[in-house]
Design a protein around this motif. Structure first.
Motif, mmCIF file in Angstrom:
data_model
loop_
_atom_site.group_PDB
_atom_site.id
_atom_site.type_symbol
_atom_site.label_atom_id
_atom_site.label_comp_id
_atom_site.label_asym_id
_atom_site.label_seq_id
_atom_site.Cartn_x
_atom_site.Cartn_y
_atom_site.Cartn_z
ATOM 1 N N GLN A 121 -14.379 -14.643 -6.173
ATOM 2 C CA GLN A 121 -15.291 -13.937 -5.266
ATOM 3 C C GLN A 121 -14.520 -13.154 -4.214
ATOM 4 N N LEU A 122 -13.480 -13.758 -3.649
ATOM 5 C CA LEU A 122 -12.674 -13.054 -2.646
ATOM 6 C C LEU A 122 -11.941 -11.871 -3.264
ATOM 7 N N LYS A 123 -11.477 -12.034 -4.503
ATOM 8 C CA LYS A 123 -10.814 -10.919 -5.176
ATOM 9 C C LYS A 123 -11.811 -9.790 -5.443
ATOM 10 N N PHE A 124 -13.070 -10.151 -5.797
ATOM 11 C CA PHE A 124 -14.094 -9.126 -6.011
ATOM 12 C C PHE A 124 -14.396 -8.380 -4.716
ATOM 13 N N LEU A 125 -14.538 -9.129 -3.606
ATOM 14 C CA LEU A 125 -14.908 -8.489 -2.344
ATOM 15 C C LEU A 125 -13.767 -7.698 -1.724
ATOM 16 N N PHE A 126 -12.581 -8.271 -1.716
ATOM 17 C CA PHE A 126 -11.489 -7.646 -0.964
ATOM 18 C C PHE A 126 -10.368 -7.110 -1.837
ATOM 19 N N GLY A 127 -10.574 -7.135 -3.146
ATOM 20 C CA GLY A 127 -9.590 -6.545 -4.042
ATOM 21 C C GLY A 127 -9.791 -5.051 -4.207
ATOM 22 N N PHE A 128 -11.010 -4.587 -3.924
ATOM 23 C CA PHE A 128 -11.365 -3.175 -4.017
ATOM 24 C C PHE A 128 -10.988 -2.590 -5.379
ATOM 25 N N ASP A 129 -11.314 -3.356 -6.456
ATOM 26 C CA ASP A 129 -10.977 -2.914 -7.807
ATOM 27 C C ASP A 129 -11.986 -1.919 -8.364
ATOM 28 N N LYS A 130 -13.252 -2.307 -8.350
ATOM 29 C CA LYS A 130 -14.296 -1.457 -8.921
ATOM 30 C C LYS A 130 -15.159 -0.895 -7.796
ATOM 31 N N ILE A 131 -15.975 0.092 -8.125
ATOM 32 C CA ILE A 131 -16.820 0.740 -7.119
ATOM 33 C C ILE A 131 -17.809 -0.251 -6.511
ATOM 34 N N ASN A 132 -18.299 -1.189 -7.313
ATOM 35 C CA ASN A 132 -19.219 -2.199 -6.824
ATOM 36 C C ASN A 132 -18.517 -3.146 -5.842
ATOM 37 N N GLY A 133 -17.292 -3.516 -6.164
ATOM 38 C CA GLY A 133 -16.517 -4.374 -5.277
ATOM 39 C C GLY A 133 -16.137 -3.687 -3.977
ATOM 40 N N ILE A 134 -15.889 -2.387 -4.050
ATOM 41 C CA ILE A 134 -15.566 -1.630 -2.833
ATOM 42 C C ILE A 134 -16.774 -1.610 -1.903
ATOM 43 N N ALA A 135 -17.959 -1.347 -2.459
ATOM 44 C CA ALA A 135 -19.165 -1.304 -1.638
ATOM 45 C C ALA A 135 -19.468 -2.674 -1.040
ATOM 46 N N ALA A 136 -19.350 -3.729 -1.836
ATOM 47 C CA ALA A 136 -19.640 -5.079 -1.330
ATOM 48 C C ALA A 136 -18.604 -5.523 -0.308
#
Length: 169
Positions: A121-136
């Motif tokens: 979850q932290l990698k999804f939120l603060f990894g800024f990998d995909k456009i969805n993760g960047i927005a979240a």
């Protein structure tokens, strides 16, 4: 004459009610601007998930939760931000609580409910990998900043008008 001018011609009457406290002007305006940025990021997140669902014909429960949560969250933040900019103390505290709830939900509640490891979850939120993760991730960061600024706006009270009035002739 209750609440009228004093009989000697200066200032308010001693019987007039004292002015109600309002939220700090500068902090309320900054919290409002940060809330508008956060609202834009939440709408971006929801719109991105909706476009994904339409393109792939995949309206899974997670995608639907993201779309509805983003739109409902943005709407509730918009109302609280409006009351905060109007310098209402309950509006500032409501904005603070909503933003703090969003941060806690993104960091801890979402992984617990979906069975996702916290590291993922932290990698999804603060990894800024995909456009969805960047927005979240940006929405989470700006929600934290908005919560702090709204708490400052709600706790630092002012009793006078926002600007000085010119003297009467």
């Amino acid at each position: 004459m209750v609440g009228g001018p004093a009989p000697w011609g200066g200032g308010p009457s001693p019987l007039a009610t004292p002015p109600r406290p309002k939220a700090n002007t500068a902090a309320a305006m900054i919290a409002g601007v940060l809330a508008l940025i956060t609202i834009g990021l939440l709408v971006w997140f929801a719109l991105n998930d909706a476009l994904y669902a339409v393109r792939h014909d995949d309206w899974s429960s997670l995608v639907l939760q993201n779309v509805l949560g983003g739109i409902i969250g943005a709407g509730s933040l918009l109302v609280a931000a409006g009351f905060t900019v109007a310098r209402r103390i309950p509006g500032a505290w409501t904005l603070c609580a909503l933003c703090a709830l969003f941060v806690v939900a993104n960091l801890t509640l979402a992984p617990l409910l979906h069975g996702t490891p916290f590291g993922t979850q932290l990698k999804f939120l603060f990894g800024f990998d995909k456009i969805n993760g960047i927005a979240a991730g940006l929405a989470t960061i700006f929600c934290a900043l908005t919560a702090i600024t709204a708490a400052i706006a709600g706790s630092v009270k002012s009793y006078g008008p926002a600007s000085a009035r010119p003297p009467r002739p």
